[in-house]
Design a protein around this motif. Structure first.
Motif, PDB file in Angstrom:
ATOM      1  N   GLY A  98      -5.640   9.284  -4.960  1.00  0.00           N
ATOM      2  CA  GLY A  98      -6.760   8.578  -4.338  1.00  0.00           C
ATOM      3  C   GLY A  98      -6.334   7.924  -3.031  1.00  0.00           C
ATOM      4  N   GLU A  99      -5.198   7.247  -3.075  1.00  0.00           N
ATOM      5  CA  GLU A  99      -4.694   6.573  -1.877  1.00  0.00           C
ATOM      6  C   GLU A  99      -4.404   7.587  -0.773  1.00  0.00           C
ATOM      7  OE1 GLU A  99      -4.240   3.239  -1.299  1.00  0.00           O
ATOM      8  OE2 GLU A  99      -3.575   3.719   0.734  1.00  0.00           O
ATOM      9  N   LEU A 100      -3.770   8.702  -1.130  1.00  0.00           N
ATOM     10  CA  LEU A 100      -3.385   9.696  -0.118  1.00  0.00           C
ATOM     11  C   LEU A 100      -4.604  10.407   0.459  1.00  0.00           C
ATOM     12  CD1 LEU A 100      -0.280  11.084  -2.021  1.00  0.00           C
ATOM     13  CD2 LEU A 100      -0.212   9.817   0.141  1.00  0.00           C
ATOM     14  N   ALA A 136      -4.036   7.369  -9.059  1.00  0.00           N
ATOM     15  CA  ALA A 136      -4.073   6.313  -8.045  1.00  0.00           C
ATOM     16  C   ALA A 136      -3.413   6.767  -6.742  1.00  0.00           C
ATOM     17  CB  ALA A 136      -3.393   5.053  -8.565  1.00  0.00           C
ATOM     18  N   ALA A 137      -2.291   7.461  -6.865  1.00  0.00           N
ATOM     19  CA  ALA A 137      -1.578   7.890  -5.660  1.00  0.00           C
ATOM     20  C   ALA A 137      -2.378   8.961  -4.917  1.00  0.00           C
ATOM     21  CB  ALA A 137      -0.188   8.413  -6.023  1.00  0.00           C
ATOM     22  N   GLY A 176       0.695   3.025  -8.179  1.00  0.00           N
ATOM     23  CA  GLY A 176       0.418   4.354  -7.609  1.00  0.00           C
ATOM     24  C   GLY A 176      -0.023   4.249  -6.165  1.00  0.00           C
ATOM     25  N   TRP A 232     -14.640   1.607   0.520  1.00  0.00           N
ATOM     26  CA  TRP A 232     -14.128   0.786  -0.589  1.00  0.00           C
ATOM     27  C   TRP A 232     -15.195  -0.130  -1.160  1.00  0.00           C
ATOM     28  CZ3 TRP A 232     -10.482   3.677  -1.479  1.00  0.00           C
ATOM     29  CH2 TRP A 232      -9.546   4.082  -0.519  1.00  0.00           C
ATOM     30  N   GLY A 284      -7.540   8.962   0.613  1.00  0.00           N
ATOM     31  CA  GLY A 284      -8.391   7.950   1.229  1.00  0.00           C
ATOM     32  C   GLY A 284      -9.773   7.864   0.607  1.00  0.00           C
ATOM     33  N   VAL A 285      -9.869   8.196  -0.693  1.00  0.00           N
ATOM     34  CA  VAL A 285     -11.150   8.049  -1.393  1.00  0.00           C
ATOM     35  C   VAL A 285     -10.945   7.128  -2.592  1.00  0.00           C
ATOM     36  CG1 VAL A 285     -11.850  10.379  -0.669  1.00  0.00           C
ATOM     37  CG2 VAL A 285     -10.920  10.031  -2.958  1.00  0.00           C
ATOM     38  N   PRO A 286     -12.011   6.468  -3.050  1.00  0.00           N
ATOM     39  CA  PRO A 286     -11.851   5.527  -4.164  1.00  0.00           C
ATOM     40  C   PRO A 286     -11.369   6.240  -5.424  1.00  0.00           C
ATOM     41  CG  PRO A 286     -13.991   5.249  -3.107  1.00  0.00           C
ATOM     42  CD  PRO A 286     -13.386   6.485  -2.530  1.00  0.00           C
TER      43      PRO A 286
END
Lengths: 259, 326
Positions: free
Chosen positions: A135-137, A132-133, B104, B183, A139-141
């Protein structure tokens, strides 16, 4: 398809755990480190995709200290991964999943990828935060708790299922995306001896620790082992019905697990 | 730290998930009486209404049906913005698949300290101190979270669901704005109920009954399922059972399956390989039924019955049905 797999070395499941001398964390001495269980599944998944999609390449990346991190990368190459990158962590760096996620995301951001695969969690700290982290960093799903991952070549989409508390979701997503895999293969491949020998000489790209990294936000203070369980209290009985009656009484009155 | 707590709510079947309610209790303790703000995303305001029943008056609602199924990347910036606006130093969420993934995201985006699977949490000088089981429950770690902001997912069943204490609901809308296409392009095509059928989900269940190789054949597995049904329990299985295809892999408890921590775990015909033990050892009470008195499962069990499961299990099922009056 360009696939990046993030892996982590963890103590073998049978390892006897012991606290470090200051009592703050696991004592890594005399511990045999192996590829984390779900990460091994992620490697297997990447190699299966590579077999079905011509021209695919599997790049395995790990963040951690010597020598264990280099060892699991070589083990991944012996299984069939094409390329490996080792982001060195200082031996003093605390085991902090966010520190790992930032290091991994920085390394992934500069390569081409269609898919980033992680195990859903590592069997040591069981944080389950990296997919999850990352993905967030990036910027992709990202999608956690995934099984049955497939590539639909006709539509250029990944299809997969997610196992959640309420059921199984089916999804499709275009590349690039990050997947936290919950798949448990019954018979993942094992490395053959010639491949193991060859992997010892394989080139591994080394990324030095990033000096600019902000200090860890999470610091282990104490590592405790539970008091050893004393073993089961055996129920004496003459008939199955007597065993059942005694057990139910204990569960209600002594253990109080139901009224 | 002594700031406010932002609690992110999650719905299961049109109700707040049990994990969310457990988090509400802890949030009220850590945030004080008016220090808790709820966050709700999606098309329904039911979660907000229910939060107020449990004492959370101030709720922010990101009303947008697209958020019902969008990947977490779409919701994360909204939560970070609200946390900043209300000056929260802690974001709390239940320890479900949603909650753990959200932690996360929030930690990465908000540069916050993070922990999942938390069984104890308290405020200390300069941050928070948490305790959490690691290594499949074979060890426990204490961590200090520092840096001013923290995001936590609690371990399911580690905290009680609080009493209802209704308060008036003050609902404030959160501006959702543009959601980037990245998204919205992944599509959730469908959802099926968990394959274990009618019982509770394995991870969420407060009682789990698992069967192993000792059950001998798939046609005997109904004995395990009937015992589970009598207890209102979820059904699990050892790797031997799922590898043999007697039951689906989704029921596997263990290192490569699911880790469970129910109030009661009943192991039927399971010898207790370490692979299995690490998935269930953090259960509160463990009962083992096995014909072999030297089986390793008895070393971790609290109560053991040595005997023929084909006789013991039906007797146990009918005794439980009798005392529970069904």
């Amino acid at each position: 398809m360009d696939i990046v797999v993030c892996v982590k070395p963890v103590p073998e499941a049978e390892t006897r755990l012991r606290a470090s001398s200051d009592g703050s964390k696991l004592d890594p001495e005399a511990v045999k480190f192996v590829l984390a269980g779900y990460d091994e599944s992620a490697v297997e998944q990447a190699l299966l995709l590579k077999e079905t999609v011509p021209g695919s390449k599997v790049h395995v990346i790990s963040f951690g200290p010597a020598p264990r991190t280099e060892e699991v990368l070589r083990a991944s190459i012996a299984l069939g991964c094409d390329q490996a990158t080792w982001i060195e962590a200082s031996p003093q760096a605390p085991n902090d999943p966010l520190l790992a996620a930032r290091a991994l995301a920085r390394a992934i951001a500069v390569v081409h990828y269609d898919l980033v695969l992680c195990g859903k969690q590592a069997g040591d700290d069981e944080a389950g935060l990296v997919a999850a982290a990352v993905g967030e960093l990036l910027g992709v799903p990202d999608f956690g708790y995934v099984v049955n991952l497939r590539w639909d070549a006709g539509r250029s989409r990944f299809t997969f299922r997610r196992i959640t508390e309420t059921g199984e979701e089916s999804w499709e997503a275009a590349p690039p995306c990050v997947i936290g895999l919950q798949q448990a293969w019954n018979d993942p491949r094992t490395a053959k001896l010639p491949a193991i020998l060859k992997s010892r000489k394989a080139q591994i790209a080394r990324v030095p620790p990033d000096a600019s990294t902000s200090p860890a936000s999470s610091v282990p203070e104490r590592f405790e082992l539970p008091a050893p369980r004393s073993g089961a209290k055996f129920i004496e009985y003459k008939t199955p019905e007597e065993a059942a009656t005694k057990l139910v009484r204990i569960l209600r009155e002594e253990a109080k697990v139901f009224p | 730290m002594s700031g406010r707590v932002l609690l992110v709510a999650e719905m299961h079947d049109a109700r707040l998930s049990e994990a969310t309610l457990e988090a509400v209790g802890k949030a009220r303790e850590l945030g004080g009486s008016d220090g808790v703000v709820g966050f709700v995303a999606g098309s329904s305001e039911a979660a907000a209404v229910e939060l107020a029943r449990y004492g959370v008056s101030e709720v922010r609602w990101a009303k947008d049906p697209r958020l019902d199924v969008a990947p977490l990347g779409a919701i994360c910036p909204l939560i970070v913005a609200v946390a900043g606006e209300i000056d929260a130093d802690l974001v709390l969420v239940g320890g479900t698949t949603f909650g753990r993934d959200l932690v996360g995201h929030l930690a990465a985006r908000g540069s916050a300290a993070a922990a999942t699977g938390v069984t104890e949490v308290g405020r200390v000088e300069g941050g928070l101190r948490v305790r959490r089981p690691i290594f499949g429950g074979r060890a426990t770690e204490t961590r200090r979270l520092q840096g001013g902001h923290a995001v936590l997912a609690l371990r399911p069943h580690a905290f009680p669901v609080p009493e209802e204490t209704p308060v008036p609901l003050h609902l404030e809308m959160v501006e959702v704005g543009e959601i980037p296409e990245v998204w919205l392009s992944p599509k959730r095509l469908g959802i099926e109920a968990a394959s274990s059928g009618t019982g509770p989900g394995l991870i969420d269940a407060s009682i789990v009954v698992s069967g192993g190789r000792g059950v001998r054949a798939p046609e005997n597995f109904h004995l395990v399922e009937e015992l589970a049904a009598s207890l209102g329990a979820a059904v699990g299985a050892s790797r031997a059972v799922t590898d043999a295809g007697w039951r689906p892999g989704s029921l596997q408890v263990g290192q490569t399956g699911k880790a469970v921590s129910p109030q009661l775990y009943v192991a039927v015909g399971i010898s207790g390989a370490i692979q299995h033990i690490v998935g269930m050892i953090s259960s509160r009470v463990i009962v083992a039924i096995n014909s072999d008195s030297s089986a390793p499962i008895f070393k971790v069990a609290d109560y053991g019955i040595v005997g023929d499961l084909f006789q013991i299990v039906p007797a146990l099922t009918s005794e439980i049905r009798r005392v529970r009056g069904r």
